[in-house]
Design a protein around this motif. Structure first.
Motif, PDB file in Angstrom:
ATOM      1  N   ALA A   1      58.040  51.750  37.256  1.00  0.00           N
ATOM      2  CA  ALA A   1      59.072  51.666  38.500  1.00  0.00           C
ATOM      3  C   ALA A   1      58.713  50.441  39.310  1.00  0.00           C
ATOM      4  O   ALA A   1      59.232  50.195  40.513  1.00  0.00           O
ATOM      5  N   GLY A   2      57.672  49.405  38.882  1.00  0.00           N
ATOM      6  CA  GLY A   2      57.227  48.409  39.825  1.00  0.00           C
ATOM      7  C   GLY A   2      55.837  48.640  40.122  1.00  0.00           C
ATOM      8  O   GLY A   2      55.060  49.763  40.087  1.00  0.00           O
ATOM      9  N   ASP A   3      55.268  47.579  41.116  1.00  0.00           N
ATOM     10  CA  ASP A   3      53.995  47.626  41.537  1.00  0.00           C
ATOM     11  C   ASP A   3      53.931  48.098  42.874  1.00  0.00           C
ATOM     12  O   ASP A   3      54.957  47.956  43.465  1.00  0.00           O
ATOM     13  N   PHE A   4      52.828  48.836  43.098  1.00  0.00           N
ATOM     14  CA  PHE A   4      52.502  49.489  44.368  1.00  0.00           C
ATOM     15  C   PHE A   4      51.385  49.025  44.857  1.00  0.00           C
ATOM     16  O   PHE A   4      50.445  48.936  44.156  1.00  0.00           O
ATOM     17  N   SER A   5      50.903  49.086  46.289  1.00  0.00           N
ATOM     18  CA  SER A   5      49.678  48.549  46.978  1.00  0.00           C
ATOM     19  C   SER A   5      49.356  49.712  47.821  1.00  0.00           C
ATOM     20  O   SER A   5      49.221  49.168  49.072  1.00  0.00           O
ATOM     21  N   PRO A   6      49.117  50.765  47.569  1.00  0.00           N
ATOM     22  CA  PRO A   6      48.831  51.791  48.574  1.00  0.00           C
ATOM     23  C   PRO A   6      47.476  51.850  48.961  1.00  0.00           C
ATOM     24  O   PRO A   6      46.592  51.453  48.392  1.00  0.00           O
ATOM     25  N   ALA A   7      47.347  52.371  50.148  1.00  0.00           N
ATOM     26  CA  ALA A   7      45.727  52.692  50.728  1.00  0.00           C
ATOM     27  C   ALA A   7      44.980  53.715  50.112  1.00  0.00           C
ATOM     28  O   ALA A   7      43.740  53.716  49.753  1.00  0.00           O
ATOM     29  N   GLY A   8      45.718  54.885  49.681  1.00  0.00           N
ATOM     30  CA  GLY A   8      45.122  55.885  49.117  1.00  0.00           C
ATOM     31  C   GLY A   8      45.912  56.472  47.620  1.00  0.00           C
ATOM     32  O   GLY A   8      47.048  56.063  47.348  1.00  0.00           O
ATOM     33  N   LEU A   9      45.321  57.098  46.914  1.00  0.00           N
ATOM     34  CA  LEU A   9      45.676  57.420  45.621  1.00  0.00           C
ATOM     35  C   LEU A   9      45.489  58.859  45.213  1.00  0.00           C
ATOM     36  O   LEU A   9      44.090  59.219  45.227  1.00  0.00           O
TER      37      LEU A   9
END
Ligand SMILES: Cc1cc2nc3c(=O)[nH]c(=O)nc-3n(C[C@H](O)[C@H](O)[C@H](O)COP(=O)(O)OP(=O)(O)OC[C@H]3O[C@@H](n4cnc5c(N)ncnc54)[C@H](O)[C@@H]3O)c2cc1C
Length: 519
Positions: free
Chosen positions: A294-302
């Protein structure tokens, strides 16, 4: 067009204006683009959905990425003969209140139902009888009880009673220790083969000899040491369990829990993506880079809430040492659901269903659930004389299993063959002929690797994974492969992991059990 030289001041002013215009346009575009979520949950099974809900309650912007076309993982629904039925989990353990609490918060509190107290039966090679009640994974608290003597015979009961006087020796210090070895050593082979093996197959799709006792019954080993015998330990664990039925369900099916969870997440603004398989996870700028369909994401937490094999493969590059703790893929299970028009089954001849001991001639199913006998709400929906039967196939054989019981991969059988086998098995197990003409609908579901492996050494693997992940900023792992099989284990753990991540990210901590509409 002729070229005209501009005045230097005019040119500089024009340049500044152009720059401002570009910046303004970029800012405008940015405001139309959704900002990056602060947290991403990988895997939209119950663990992932519960984790996402908890993160949203703590005020975090969350996205859930689910590989398949639907949320829920092992809690799924399908339609058979016009009935909406659970295709995976159909109940939850009541040893803790976590699932009931969650259902209550989602507005399903009034729909929680107890199963028919008639209980399940045990199919032994020569006969069937009600499943002894005072046991843990089939291990009896009192091997001299009348129901146990009936199931294993007087001599085997005397052998099992030796558990009370046998010294504990060094067995309880063995690492790892299988459920099979513990039971065989303390109570003998008959208890193992006729009582424990059918339950282990029904719940874990595995033979007790390959199951890690500490993963399957946490606390049992310590209780044996404390109480001096296996029977006394089982009695103590049973005594500590809440009164009433060991499991409960939801009128309408467990699938409603997922439906309501998804609705709740939408209401909270959680971004939900299906068909969004995550293919890569890596550390980036103190946070994470998540590559997904669904695309790339750059979260702080996972939160990684997939099955164990996927989680280890996704995180191996970021957590040195994790690869060595990769669990074996879980067992494959095939479920055949039959909806039949057979009023003779109204009497529920085998209670809520049967667990099948190895060696029952001609029968290949490891369990049969008579769902309309188990759940009155379903009987009402199915209508008079109609019944829902669910047969499950696939058990991993242990080293002591007879050759005839060697593992057979039923999940590779074609649907027609499995359905024909299910009809034959149901006829034997329920003690009345069930023919093609009685069938209103049928469906086969295959769960491959969905049940986590609880094989020998699993507890040590889980401890190692937890240790490796514990120092990682912005990372939590959830799901049945770490928390243990079953919704009661998964829901409580996922909530706790999400709260830890929220704390780690500096989000506010909403109190546990706060009203559902609290953020
Ligand atoms: C047939 C069956 C019957 C059961 N019956 C019961 C029962 O009656 N009572 C009970 O308490 N428990 C039962 N269980 C067990 C219970 O359903 C599970 O323990 C629980 O649902 C597991 O939840 P989970 O979220 O950890 O894992 P899962 O439900 O397996 O969810 C993991 C999700 O992660 C997704 N995923 C995997 N890889 C990726 C990736 N790379 N990117 C994105 N997403 C990914 C998967 O598609 C899946 O949706 C049953 C299980 C099965 C299979």
């Amino acid at each position: 067009m002729p070229h005209r030289e501009r005045h230097p001041v005019t040119a500089a002013l024009q340049k500044v204006a152009a720059q401002q215009k570009t910046q303004h346009k970029a800012a405008q575009q940015k405001s139309h683009q959704p900002a990056q979520p602060r947290a991403v949950v990988v895997g939209g099974g119950v663990a992932g959905l519960v984790a996402a809900r908890e993160l949203a309650r703590q005020g975090l912007d969350v996205a859930v990425l689910e590989a398949s076309a639907a949320f829920g993982g092992c809690v799924a629904r399908h339609e058979v003969a016009g009935l909406m039925l659970d295709a995976g989990a159909e109940s939850f353990a009541t040893r803790s209140s976590v699932v009931a609490d969650l259902a209550g918060e989602l507005g399903l509190g009034g729909s929680i139902v107890a199963p028919n107290p008639a209980g399940a039966w045990l199919q032994l090679p020569e006969s069937a009888q009600p499943l002894p009640k005072t046991s843990v994974v089939g291990i009896p608290a009192d091997p001299a009880g009348a129901d146990i003597v009936k199931a294993i015979g007087r001599r085997a009961s005397l052998r099992a009673a030796a558990d009370k006087v046998l010294p504990l020796g060094t067995l309880l210090r063995k690492e790892p220790l299988s459920l099979g070895e513990l039971v065989r050593t303390r109570m003998g082979s008959a208890v193992l083969e006729r009582l424990v093996t059918p339950v282990a197959a029904g719940v874990y799709s595995a033979d007790p000899d390959v199951l890690d006792v500490d993963s399957v019954v946490p606390g049992l080993r310590a209780a044996v040491v404390r109480h001096g015998s296996l029977g006394a330990a089982v009695g103590a664990l049973r005594g500590a369990a809440p009164a009433g039925a060991a499991v409960a369900g939801i009128a309408g099916g467990m699938g409603l829990l997922v439906e309501h969870l998804v609705k709740d997440l939408k209401d909270r603004g959680v971004r939900l993506y299906t068909d969004a398989k995550v293919s890569g996870l890596e550390r980036r700028d103190g946070g994470w880079r998540v590559a997904s369909a669904a695309g790339d994401f750059s979260p702080a937490g996972l939160v990684v809430a997939t099955d164990g094999v996927s989680a280890v493969r996704l995180l191996a590059g970021s957590l040195p040492g994790l690869e060595a703790a990769e669990p074996a893929p879980g067992p494959a299970v095939a479920l055949v659901t039959l909806v039949v028009d057979l009023p003779e089954l109204d009497a529920a001849p085998r209670g809520t269903g049967l667990l099948v001991a190895p060696g029952v001639a001609g029968v290949r199913a490891k369990a049969l659930t008579h769902a309309t006998a188990k759940w009155p709400w379903l009987a009402a929906e199915a209508g008079p004389g109609n019944h829902v039967l669910r047969l499950s196939y696939g058990r991993a054989a242990g080293q002591h299993a007879p050759e005839a019981e060697a593992f057979e991969d039923f999940t590779s059988w074609p649907d027609e063959q499995l359905c024909a086998q299910a009809l034959a098995d149901a006829s034997v197990l329920l003690g009345l002929p069930i023919g093609e003409d009685d069938v209103l609908g049928r469906k086969v579901v295959r769960w491959v690797g969905a049940l986590p492996s609880a094989t020998l050494g699993h507890r040590a693997r889980v401890a190692e994974v937890r240790r490796l992940a514990s120092g990682q900023h912005g990372l939590q792992l959830a799901g049945a492969w770490l928390a243990g099989t079953g919704l009661a284990a998964v829901v409580g753990d996922a909530r706790q992991r999400a709260r830890l991540l929220a704390e780690d990210l500096g989000a506010g901590t909403a109190p546990e059990g706060a009203p559902a509409d609290s953020p």
